[in-house]
Design a protein around this motif. Sequence first.
Motif, PDB file in Angstrom:
ATOM      1  N   THR A  23       0.871  -1.167   0.000  1.00  0.00           N
ATOM      2  CA  THR A  23       0.000   0.000   0.000  1.00  0.00           C
ATOM      3  C   THR A  23       0.909   1.218   0.000  1.00  0.00           C
ATOM      4  O   THR A  23       1.683   1.422   0.931  1.00  0.00           O
ATOM      5  CB  THR A  23      -0.891   0.025   1.256  1.00  0.00           C
ATOM      6  N   ILE A  24       0.817   2.028  -1.029  1.00  0.00           N
ATOM      7  CA  ILE A  24       1.704   3.177  -1.189  1.00  0.00           C
ATOM      8  C   ILE A  24       1.173   4.333  -0.346  1.00  0.00           C
ATOM      9  O   ILE A  24       0.037   4.758  -0.501  1.00  0.00           O
ATOM     10  CB  ILE A  24       1.790   3.607  -2.670  1.00  0.00           C
ATOM     11  N   GLU A  25       2.019   4.849   0.550  1.00  0.00           N
ATOM     12  CA  GLU A  25       1.642   5.961   1.418  1.00  0.00           C
ATOM     13  C   GLU A  25       2.106   7.296   0.832  1.00  0.00           C
ATOM     14  O   GLU A  25       1.344   8.249   0.785  1.00  0.00           O
ATOM     15  CB  GLU A  25       2.260   5.780   2.810  1.00  0.00           C
ATOM     16  N   GLU A  26       3.365   7.369   0.422  1.00  0.00           N
ATOM     17  CA  GLU A  26       3.943   8.616  -0.061  1.00  0.00           C
ATOM     18  C   GLU A  26       5.037   8.274  -1.059  1.00  0.00           C
ATOM     19  O   GLU A  26       5.715   7.256  -0.917  1.00  0.00           O
ATOM     20  CB  GLU A  26       4.543   9.373   1.133  1.00  0.00           C
ATOM     21  N   ASP A  27       5.217   9.124  -2.081  1.00  0.00           N
ATOM     22  CA  ASP A  27       6.279   8.840  -3.038  1.00  0.00           C
ATOM     23  C   ASP A  27       7.242  10.020  -3.163  1.00  0.00           C
ATOM     24  O   ASP A  27       6.893  11.162  -2.874  1.00  0.00           O
ATOM     25  CB  ASP A  27       5.726   8.418  -4.400  1.00  0.00           C
ATOM     26  N   PHE A  28       8.462   9.709  -3.583  1.00  0.00           N
ATOM     27  CA  PHE A  28       9.549  10.679  -3.711  1.00  0.00           C
ATOM     28  C   PHE A  28      10.230  10.473  -5.049  1.00  0.00           C
ATOM     29  O   PHE A  28      10.290   9.361  -5.555  1.00  0.00           O
ATOM     30  CB  PHE A  28      10.608  10.467  -2.615  1.00  0.00           C
ATOM     31  N   GLU A  29      10.795  11.556  -5.582  1.00  0.00           N
ATOM     32  CA  GLU A  29      11.635  11.460  -6.773  1.00  0.00           C
ATOM     33  C   GLU A  29      13.071  11.676  -6.325  1.00  0.00           C
ATOM     34  O   GLU A  29      13.380  12.661  -5.666  1.00  0.00           O
ATOM     35  CB  GLU A  29      11.235  12.512  -7.802  1.00  0.00           C
ATOM     36  N   ALA A  30      13.937  10.745  -6.665  1.00  0.00           N
ATOM     37  CA  ALA A  30      15.332  10.820  -6.243  1.00  0.00           C
ATOM     38  C   ALA A  30      16.245  10.710  -7.452  1.00  0.00           C
ATOM     39  O   ALA A  30      15.972   9.952  -8.383  1.00  0.00           O
ATOM     40  CB  ALA A  30      15.652   9.688  -5.264  1.00  0.00           C
ATOM     41  N   PHE A  98      13.613   7.983   7.069  1.00  0.00           N
ATOM     42  CA  PHE A  98      14.235   7.206   8.144  1.00  0.00           C
ATOM     43  C   PHE A  98      13.276   7.055   9.323  1.00  0.00           C
ATOM     44  O   PHE A  98      13.139   5.965   9.885  1.00  0.00           O
ATOM     45  CB  PHE A  98      15.537   7.882   8.586  1.00  0.00           C
ATOM     46  N   ALA A  99      12.593   8.133   9.685  1.00  0.00           N
ATOM     47  CA  ALA A  99      11.639   8.081  10.796  1.00  0.00           C
ATOM     48  C   ALA A  99      10.477   7.141  10.487  1.00  0.00           C
ATOM     49  O   ALA A  99      10.054   6.358  11.350  1.00  0.00           O
ATOM     50  CB  ALA A  99      11.117   9.481  11.111  1.00  0.00           C
ATOM     51  N   ALA A 100       9.972   7.186   9.267  1.00  0.00           N
ATOM     52  CA  ALA A 100       8.844   6.328   8.895  1.00  0.00           C
ATOM     53  C   ALA A 100       9.248   4.862   8.887  1.00  0.00           C
ATOM     54  O   ALA A 100       8.487   3.994   9.321  1.00  0.00           O
ATOM     55  CB  ALA A 100       8.291   6.733   7.532  1.00  0.00           C
ATOM     56  N   VAL A 101      10.443   4.571   8.407  1.00  0.00           N
ATOM     57  CA  VAL A 101      10.910   3.186   8.352  1.00  0.00           C
ATOM     58  C   VAL A 101      11.149   2.657   9.765  1.00  0.00           C
ATOM     59  O   VAL A 101      10.789   1.531  10.095  1.00  0.00           O
ATOM     60  CB  VAL A 101      12.191   3.074   7.486  1.00  0.00           C
ATOM     61  N   GLN A 102      11.745   3.489  10.632  1.00  0.00           N
ATOM     62  CA  GLN A 102      12.054   3.058  11.993  1.00  0.00           C
ATOM     63  C   GLN A 102      10.821   2.928  12.872  1.00  0.00           C
ATOM     64  O   GLN A 102      10.620   1.915  13.528  1.00  0.00           O
ATOM     65  CB  GLN A 102      13.036   4.048  12.651  1.00  0.00           C
ATOM     66  N   ARG A 103       9.982   3.948  12.896  1.00  0.00           N
ATOM     67  CA  ARG A 103       8.852   3.979  13.827  1.00  0.00           C
ATOM     68  C   ARG A 103       7.637   3.221  13.325  1.00  0.00           C
ATOM     69  O   ARG A 103       7.000   2.481  14.052  1.00  0.00           O
ATOM     70  CB  ARG A 103       8.450   5.416  14.117  1.00  0.00           C
TER      71      ARG A 103
END
Length: 157
Positions: A23-30, A98-103
């Motif tokens: 389920t996609i929450e947010e996307d980024f362009e890198a 990082f915060a989303a992955v950790q928490r």
Amino acid sequence: MAKNKNSGHKVVAENRKARFNFTIEEDFEAGIVLKGTEVKSLRQGEANISESYAEVKDGEVWLVNSYIKEYDMGNRFNHDARRPRKLLLHKREINRIFAAVQRKGMTLVPLSLYFNEHNKAKVKLALARGKKVHDKRATEKERDWNRQKSRLMKDLG
């Protein structure tokens, strides 16, 4: 290499199973740091990101297990096909990821690898949460119903 109709992006590789498994929450362009032979291989459309993922290490984001075929005309300075590649993001984006992955226990999944309008190689990343089996079934059921509904509307009108 397909050209996306609405955005002008030349898509090189796409992770088609990502939207089904997550389920996609947010996307980024890198941006992505590449060697010369990797860029030449990408321009030929020789890449695969279906089994890859991204991770945050020491304040940097890395794309792991992505496959970019070795360039045929490359010499001894050719690249390794499955090497980790550094992704370029703003510091606050990295901190938010990082915060989303950790928490929250989310996963960082690459959705597509493409060249933008300025011919720069970009990766579209998504913060995603893994789907359970019943969620996948519901997604498939909804997709089948929409397909059947469009067939019925086509037959009737």
